[in-house]
Scaffold this active site. Structure first.
Site, short mmCIF file in Angstrom:
data_model
loop_
_atom_site.label_atom_id
_atom_site.label_comp_id
_atom_site.label_asym_id
_atom_site.label_seq_id
_atom_site.Cartn_x
_atom_site.Cartn_y
_atom_site.Cartn_z
N TYR A 54 0.70 24.65 56.03
CA TYR A 54 0.59 25.52 54.86
C TYR A 54 1.91 25.52 54.08
CZ TYR A 54 -3.86 26.46 56.93
OH TYR A 54 -5.12 26.28 57.44
N GLN A 66 -0.04 38.36 59.78
CA GLN A 66 0.55 37.07 59.44
C GLN A 66 0.47 36.89 57.93
OE1 GLN A 66 -1.44 33.26 60.28
NE2 GLN A 66 0.39 32.64 61.41
N ARG A 93 5.98 31.78 62.62
CA ARG A 93 5.19 30.75 63.31
C ARG A 93 5.58 29.38 62.76
NH1 ARG A 93 -1.12 30.23 65.23
NH2 ARG A 93 -0.23 30.86 67.22
N PRO A 144 -3.11 34.93 65.53
CA PRO A 144 -3.80 35.15 64.26
C PRO A 144 -5.00 34.22 64.11
CG PRO A 144 -1.71 34.01 63.92
CD PRO A 144 -1.74 34.45 65.35
N CYS A 169 -8.00 33.37 61.21
CA CYS A 169 -8.70 33.53 59.94
C CYS A 169 -10.17 33.84 60.20
CB CYS A 169 -8.65 32.23 59.14
SG CYS A 169 -7.08 31.92 58.37
C1 LIG Z 1 -11.07 30.91 64.45
C2 LIG Z 1 -9.63 30.53 64.38
C3 LIG Z 1 -8.87 30.92 63.29
C4 LIG Z 1 -7.50 30.62 63.24
N1 LIG Z 1 -6.74 31.11 62.21
C5 LIG Z 1 -5.40 31.01 62.27
C6 LIG Z 1 -4.57 31.74 61.39
O1 LIG Z 1 -5.04 32.55 60.58
N2 LIG Z 1 -3.23 31.55 61.47
C7 LIG Z 1 -2.66 30.71 62.41
O2 LIG Z 1 -1.44 30.57 62.44
N3 LIG Z 1 -3.43 30.06 63.30
C8 LIG Z 1 -4.76 30.21 63.27
N4 LIG Z 1 -5.53 29.62 64.24
C9 LIG Z 1 -4.86 28.92 65.33
C10 LIG Z 1 -4.68 29.86 66.51
O3 LIG Z 1 -3.90 31.00 66.17
C11 LIG Z 1 -4.05 29.15 67.71
O4 LIG Z 1 -2.73 28.76 67.38
C12 LIG Z 1 -4.83 27.90 68.16
O5 LIG Z 1 -6.22 28.15 68.13
C13 LIG Z 1 -4.43 27.46 69.56
O6 LIG Z 1 -4.59 28.51 70.49
P1 LIG Z 1 -5.88 28.60 71.46
O7 LIG Z 1 -5.93 27.33 72.24
O8 LIG Z 1 -5.63 29.82 72.32
O9 LIG Z 1 -7.10 28.75 70.60
C14 LIG Z 1 -6.90 29.87 64.28
C15 LIG Z 1 -7.69 29.44 65.35
C16 LIG Z 1 -9.02 29.77 65.41
C17 LIG Z 1 -9.81 29.34 66.61
#
Ligand SMILES: Cc1cc2nc3c(=O)[nH]c(=O)nc-3n(C[C@H](O)[C@H](O)[C@H](O)COP(=O)(O)O)c2cc1C
Length: 383
Positions: free
Chosen positions: A183, A100, A231, A23, A25
């Site tokens: 959160y 989510q 999560r 997910p 945002c």
């Molecule tokens: C642009 C962006 C928005 C994110 N929004 C959420 C979110 O809405 N909910 C959530 O649980 N994590 C959110 N995250 C965290 C990611 O889901 C993920 O857990 C984190 O970036 C680590 O994974 P990665 O190394 O593949 O980026 C966000 C990350 C990024 C980069």
């Protein structure tokens, strides 16, 4: 056959592979309502070939938004606004779609990250009074949240329930309950943010009570054939905070409730956290949760196909979730399929993109009945 590309399922939801779009945002909604940005964003990710796409943290009430621009699902207008993007995704992709459901608690009422991400005070334009387990702000000097009383707890629980019902009505396949990243539900779990002296604070059992009540309440209304995952942040990365031992107890409580997956992230509760992020840094937490007999998603700096394959093949997790890596390269699953010698669901309009020298790459990504007859011979025998 690669482990990453082995077909699988969660309850009645069939998934083409073990790649999950984490997910993310987008801070691109108006009054909680999805916009044409969501059509573009979800649309292009739905063509990525991943097995499951989790729609960004979606607020269950306006006060639960991180920013005024967060996506929401709390009334007919927010429900209707999601329909066009979901319809387009369904028309052109066979990807599983989860949402989510979230409440930001004390981390609500901020400006968007690209404007600095600072808290907006309730009296300022765009700001509002935040809620939490206790009246402790996230950062020193911020406007403190109001601790939810019985009426408030019921209101928030019922908002999660109503959003789950709306998600089902929208035809969404699965829900991920957001209990991570500092959160609201994480604020109940962690002793650093929860100093209540009623049955929702103090002991671990008490701190888990509200998140579990919310889980039970949405499970009771979301159709039994549809999966619900949670999560978690496995640790606060702060001495004396939420940690992996408590996470394992929470995971067992969720297992007793037939949770369909635990998506194992970390951090976000305290500005004092110290994390050293290296590739796969959260995988050991997913492995520990999986060892308790739960289905897990590993997430966090998983960017290389072989790394993802090894995580699944070695039994450390059941799925890998990608966020930044798939934003950077929405064709990541196609490239992983080439590298690992697998096939991938892809729209027929793009099948000619199969790289020179690769024998077979694409399968149909839409349900067979949506394919025109002349497209069908190219589909193969998988479906
Ligand atoms: C642009 C962006 C928005 C994110 N929004 C959420 C979110 O809405 N909910 C959530 O649980 N994590 C959110 N995250 C965290 C990611 O889901 C993920 O857990 C984190 O970036 C680590 O994974 P990665 O190394 O593949 O980026 C966000 C990350 C990024 C980069």
């Amino acid at each position: 056959m690669t482990a990453l590309f082995k077909r699988t399922g969660l309850r009645n939801l069939a998934l083409a592979n073990r790649i999950v779009i984490s997910p993310m945002c987008q801070y691109s909604a108006h009054n909680g309502e999805a916009t044409d940005w969501h059509m573009i964003h979800l649309g292009h990710l739905a063509l990525s070939g991943a097995g499951l796409m989790i729609i960004e943290a979606t607020a269950v009430e306006p006060d639960g938004r991180i920013t005024p621009s967060d996506l929401g699902l709390w009334d007919d207008a927010t429900e209707n606004a999601l329909k066009p993007a979901l319809a387009a995704v369904r028309r052109h992709s066979g990807i599983g779609v989860a949402i989510q459901l979230a409440h930001a608690g004390r981390k609500a009422s901020c400006d968007v990250p690209w404007a600095g991400g600072h808290q907006i005070a309730p009296e300022e334009a765009g700001g509002w009074q935040t809620w939490s387990a206790s009246n402790l702000p996230y950062k020193d000097g911020e406007n403190p949240p109001v601790a939810l009383d019985r009426t408030g707890l019921n209101r928030v629980r019922d908002a999660f329930v109503a959003a789950a019902e709306r998600a089902d009505r929208l035809g969404i396949d699965a829900i991920e309950l957001h209990a991570a990243h500092g959160y609201l539900l994480h604020q109940f779990l962690s002793p650093l943010s929860n100093t209540r002296d009623d049955k929702y604070g103090g002991s671990l059992e008490n701190r888990m009570r509200f998140p579990l009540e919310v889980f039970d309440a949405i499970r009771a209304v979301f159709p039994v054939e549809k999966p619900i995952g949670v999560r978690v942040s496995a640790t606060d990365w702060v001495e004396g905070g939420w940690d992996i031992e408590q996470t394992l107890v929470f995971a067992e409580a969720l297992k007793a409730r037939d949770v369909d997956w635990v998506d194992v992230s970390s951090g976000g509760l305290s500005p004092h956290q110290t994390i050293s992020s290296v590739p796969g840094y959260q995988v050991p937490f997913a492995e520990a949760v999986k060892a308790k007999g739960l289905t897990t998603f590993a997430v966090g700096l998983i960017t290389k196909p072989q790394h993802a394959e090894d995580i699944i093949a070695s039994g450390k997790a059941d799925f890998v979730a990608l966020a930044r890596g798939i934003l950077y390269d929405p064709r990541w699953p196609w490239k992983a399929a080439v590298e690992l010698g697998a096939e991938i669901d892809g729209p027929p309009q793009y099948w000619r993109a199969k790289p020179y020298g690769v024998d077979k790459l694409f399968r149909a990504s839409r349900p067979m009945e949506l394919l025109k007859e002349e497209e069908q011979p190219l589909v193969g025998e998988e479906r």
